[in-house]
Write a protein that holds these residues in place. Structure first.
Motif, short mmCIF file in Angstrom:
data_model
loop_
_atom_site.label_atom_id
_atom_site.label_comp_id
_atom_site.label_asym_id
_atom_site.label_seq_id
_atom_site.Cartn_x
_atom_site.Cartn_y
_atom_site.Cartn_z
N CYS A 31 -66.41 -30.89 20.63
CA CYS A 31 -67.21 -31.83 21.42
C CYS A 31 -66.44 -32.22 22.69
CB CYS A 31 -67.51 -33.08 20.61
SG CYS A 31 -68.36 -32.75 19.05
N TYR A 32 -67.20 -32.33 23.77
CA TYR A 32 -66.59 -32.64 25.07
C TYR A 32 -67.47 -33.64 25.80
CZ TYR A 32 -64.96 -31.86 29.89
OH TYR A 32 -64.48 -32.02 31.17
N GLU A 33 -66.84 -34.60 26.46
CA GLU A 33 -67.57 -35.56 27.29
C GLU A 33 -66.87 -35.73 28.63
OE1 GLU A 33 -68.23 -39.33 25.48
OE2 GLU A 33 -69.10 -38.50 23.63
N LYS A 34 -67.68 -35.85 29.69
CA LYS A 34 -67.11 -36.13 31.01
C LYS A 34 -68.13 -36.91 31.83
CE LYS A 34 -64.76 -34.15 34.99
NZ LYS A 34 -64.21 -32.92 35.61
N LYS A 35 -67.64 -37.94 32.49
CA LYS A 35 -68.53 -38.76 33.32
C LYS A 35 -68.75 -38.08 34.67
CE LYS A 35 -67.69 -43.24 31.19
NZ LYS A 35 -67.26 -44.65 31.38
N ILE A 36 -69.95 -38.27 35.21
CA ILE A 36 -70.31 -37.73 36.52
C ILE A 36 -71.00 -38.83 37.32
CG2 ILE A 36 -70.52 -35.36 35.67
CD1 ILE A 36 -73.56 -35.72 35.64
N CYS A 37 -71.24 -38.53 38.59
CA CYS A 37 -71.96 -39.45 39.48
C CYS A 37 -71.34 -40.84 39.43
CB CYS A 37 -73.45 -39.48 39.12
SG CYS A 37 -74.27 -37.91 39.40
N VAL A 43 -71.74 -36.11 30.79
CA VAL A 43 -72.16 -34.83 30.22
C VAL A 43 -71.52 -34.68 28.84
CG1 VAL A 43 -72.02 -32.31 30.45
CG2 VAL A 43 -72.43 -33.74 32.47
N ILE A 44 -72.33 -34.29 27.88
CA ILE A 44 -71.84 -34.02 26.53
C ILE A 44 -72.08 -32.55 26.21
CG2 ILE A 44 -72.21 -34.48 24.07
CD1 ILE A 44 -72.94 -37.34 24.80
N ILE A 45 -71.04 -31.89 25.71
CA ILE A 45 -71.15 -30.49 25.29
C ILE A 45 -70.77 -30.41 23.82
CG2 ILE A 45 -70.41 -28.11 25.68
CD1 ILE A 45 -69.57 -28.94 28.50
N VAL A 59 -75.35 -43.69 31.12
CA VAL A 59 -74.36 -44.58 30.50
C VAL A 59 -74.92 -45.99 30.32
CG1 VAL A 59 -72.10 -45.65 30.80
CG2 VAL A 59 -72.40 -43.22 31.32
N LEU A 60 -75.77 -46.43 31.24
CA LEU A 60 -76.27 -47.80 31.21
C LEU A 60 -77.06 -48.09 29.93
CD1 LEU A 60 -76.50 -50.48 32.75
CD2 LEU A 60 -78.63 -49.61 33.77
#
Length: 222
Positions: A31-37, A43-45, A59-60
């Motif tokens: 599992c991978y998570e990274k914030k964007i914008c 993003v979750i993979i 996220v909100l």
């Protein structure tokens, strides 16, 4: 949610590379998570043996932002999210996978042998021909092996079956005695005075094929 199977066509996922990229192991899956914008979305993979998918979360409210996976959803805001989302997916594929184009047992044995003995990896040089790859002598950049997928008909046989082949260098004076147009052919797409083509279908024992590879490497040193 986006299914990711198409991202891994002819690619093998490297689990060590997943961990280096930032994946975590949860319940037997990666599992991978990274914030964007600017942190407004993430993003979750998710990658498991039976399921590979990704999605964008707002996220909100911690809800999936489905517009990121709707092809005809447009606008500057959605476009920015899609661009950052796609970049993460492509970075993941580039960083965490290895080519897995050639499927026959003999092709895999040759790839392993070359990597172990000469330290050379296949190079995929042509985007238009993703089923073609070469090995080159790192000391002088000369090619000494080529793996390809071709129709047997292109080798002069009466079949449209796609086969995996290897091109290797040989001594010019040996070529005529090697070619039988059943298992060994004049070099496909190479100088037929110096190269031969071998079918990787088990019709020639692997030890003989590896000996051809060794001879080809030695010839590339000259």
């Amino acid at each position: 949610m986006r299914r990711l199977e198409q991202y891994f066509v002819n690619k093998a996922i490297d689990e060590e590379k997943l961990l280096k990229f930032g994946f975590m192991i949860k319940d037997g899956a990666y599992c991978y998570e990274k914030k964007i914008c600017d942190g407004a979305f993430k993003v979750i993979i998710y990658l498991s043996e039976n399921l590979q998918y990704s999605k964008v979360i707002d996220v909100l409210d911690n809800e999936e932002y489905v517009l990121a996976d709707i092809s005809d959803a447009g606008g500057d805001f959605v476009g920015r999210i899609k661009d950052e989302y796609e970049k993460i997916l492509m970075d993941m594929v580039d960083s965490c996978t290895d080519p897995d184009v050639f499927k026959t047992k003999q092709a895999k044995e040759v790839i392993h042998y070359v990597k172990e003995k000469y330290g050379d990896e296949l190079e995929f040089l042509w985007k238009k021909f993703p089923d073609n790859a070469i090995w080159r002598n790192k000391n002088n950049q000369k090619w000494y092996g080529i793996l390809m997928k071709v129709s047997k008909r292109k080798l002069g046989m009466e079949s449209d079956e796609i086969s995996e082949i290897i091109d290797v260098r040989v001594h010019q004076e040996s070529i005529a005695g090697l070619i039988d147009d059943q298992k060994i052919f004049a070099g496909y797409h190479m100088n037929k005075k110096h190269w031969i083509t071998i079918l990787l279908d088990g019709s020639i024992e692997i030890e003989k094929i590896l000996a051809f590879v060794d001879d080809s490497y030695r010839l590339s040193c000259k």
